[in-house]
Enzyme design. Structure first.
Site, PDB file in Angstrom:
ATOM      1  N   TYR A 218       0.963  -1.339  -0.141  1.00 58.86           N
ATOM      2  CA  TYR A 218       0.007   0.229   0.077  1.00 58.86           C
ATOM      3  C   TYR A 218       0.875   2.016   0.233  1.00 58.86           C
ATOM      4  O   TYR A 218       1.029   1.931   1.110  1.00 58.86           O
ATOM      5  CB  TYR A 218      -0.890  -0.455   0.992  1.00 58.86           C
ATOM      6  CG  TYR A 218      -1.845  -1.256   1.131  1.00 58.86           C
ATOM      7  CD1 TYR A 218      -2.525  -1.447  -0.042  1.00 58.86           C
ATOM      8  CD2 TYR A 218      -2.501  -1.132   2.195  1.00 58.86           C
ATOM      9  CE1 TYR A 218      -3.594  -2.619  -0.102  1.00 58.86           C
ATOM     10  CE2 TYR A 218      -3.541  -2.345   2.500  1.00 58.86           C
ATOM     11  CZ  TYR A 218      -3.816  -2.719   1.321  1.00 58.86           C
ATOM     12  OH  TYR A 218      -5.231  -3.808   1.368  1.00 58.86           O
TER      13      TYR A 218
ATOM     14  N   HIS B 215      -1.916 -12.104   0.069  1.00 61.90           N
ATOM     15  CA  HIS B 215      -2.173 -11.090  -0.663  1.00 61.90           C
ATOM     16  C   HIS B 215      -2.248 -11.162  -2.275  1.00 61.90           C
ATOM     17  O   HIS B 215      -1.674 -11.256  -3.122  1.00 61.90           O
ATOM     18  CB  HIS B 215      -1.370  -9.729  -0.412  1.00 61.90           C
ATOM     19  CG  HIS B 215      -2.286  -8.207  -0.513  1.00 61.90           C
ATOM     20  ND1 HIS B 215      -1.014  -7.072  -0.413  1.00 61.90           N
ATOM     21  CD2 HIS B 215      -3.474  -8.085  -0.921  1.00 61.90           C
ATOM     22  CE1 HIS B 215      -2.459  -6.210  -1.001  1.00 61.90           C
ATOM     23  NE2 HIS B 215      -3.808  -6.598  -0.806  1.00 61.90           N
TER      24      HIS B 215
END
Length: 320
Positions: free
Chosen positions: A56, A129
């Site tokens: 992120y 992820h």
């Protein structure tokens, strides 16, 4: 703030969780002090669950892809770690463009680096992820080497619960019945435009897994700000969204309020992650979550949104 037990774990988790993608700059620019203040305010208002990822962040930002973990770590180090439920992810190295590596050593190294950035010696939850990205080309490695690495880390006491994060319903329907996981993070599938999480929930429960739902605003689509530049949406879809925004404006009801209320309307969902990087937005969302749900407006909104209901936006359709 309500708290629920996460699946068959003994983890007590807040109904609203703080998703830290926004403080990584995934939707707009981030101001460090305000982002840290937002983290502290979330904790002060009863949120005990914080989720992030080393992916992120934007390469052109100060901290690069690890911006979210870096800022969240700075914010959380001032708080009592024993009162916090913390999760991060591994396997996805960058988001824009996405780069992935679910190899055993890559996962071990990723988690060790995350622990340092987050100023902790353990993680409550760890998710592989976006295992479905690049048309599933990473799935085999993720579900073998990746999960093996997570199980070793769990044995070593560095993580409490092993999980995956995924958008693809097809992949989730294959993985949930066939793999032993402690938890599953499903994003963008319990929103005003998508309720496919409902078909997954019995399967998750049957396996004794915990559920984390994420992205009540459909990754920015259900906001007045609109979707970020990386959102895979067509002009035709945007026409539907604009019609919805106009309807909300005419009725003086923020679309964000209806979105968060709908996402929290199912008591079978123990926690829902939402993301922001400003205290005023955080406080609004918590306030809205505590108000009576506006079911009439929500039903009207769902009717307008019907043309894009349960559409597969395929966030993972990228080329290596």
């Amino acid at each position: 703030m309500r708290y629920n037990t996460l699946g068959e774990t003994n983890i007590k988790i807040s109904e609203l969780g703080f998703g830290a993608s926004a403080i990584g700059g995934m939707f707009n620019n981030v101001e460090m002090d305000e982002a840290i203040k937002t983290v502290h305010t979330a904790f002060d208002r009863g949120i005990n669950y914080f989720d992030t990822s080393p992916a992120y962040g934007r390469s052109d930002s100060t901290y690069g892809p690890v911006t979210s973990e870096t800022i969240l770590g700075k914010g959380l180090k001032d708080l009592n770690r024993s009162e916090i439920i913390l999760s991060t992810k591994a396997g996805k190295i960058t988001s824009l463009p996405p780069k992935l590596n679910f190899g055993y050593k890559a996962i071990i190294d990723s988690v060790e680096a995350s622990l340092k950035r987050l100023h902790t010696d353990y993680l409550d939850l760890l998710f592989l992820h976006d295992i479905e990205y690049n048309k599933g080309t990473h799935l085999e490695v993720a579900l073998n080497e990746g999960l093996e690495a997570l199980r070793e880390l769990k044995k070593a006491g560095k993580i409490r619960a092993v999980g995956i994060s995924c958008y693809s319903i097809e992949v989730l329907n294959k993985v949930i019945p066939n793999y032993d996981l402690d938890t599953v993070l499903v994003h963008n599938h319990y929103t005003l435009i998508n309720d496919q999480l409902l078909e997954l929930m019995p399967k998750i429960k049957e396996k004794g897994m915990a559920l984390v739902s994420a992205s009540p605003f459909a990754s920015g689509l259900l906001t007045h700000q609109g979707p970020p530049d990386w959102y895979p949406i067509t002009d035709k879809d945007l026409c539907v969204i604009n019609k919805t925004l106009n309807f909300c404006q005419e009725n003086n009801v923020p679309i964000e309020k209806l979105a968060i209320q709908y996402a929290l309307s199912n008591p079978e969902v123990p926690t829902t992650l939402f993301s922001c990087n400003q205290t005023d937005i955080l406080n609004k969302n918590i306030d809205w979550s505590e108000e009576p749900i506006d079911t009439i407006m929500i039903e009207k909104l769902k009717q307008i949104l019907q043309p894009i209901r349960n559409k597969d936006f395929d966030f993972g359709e990228y080329n290596d």
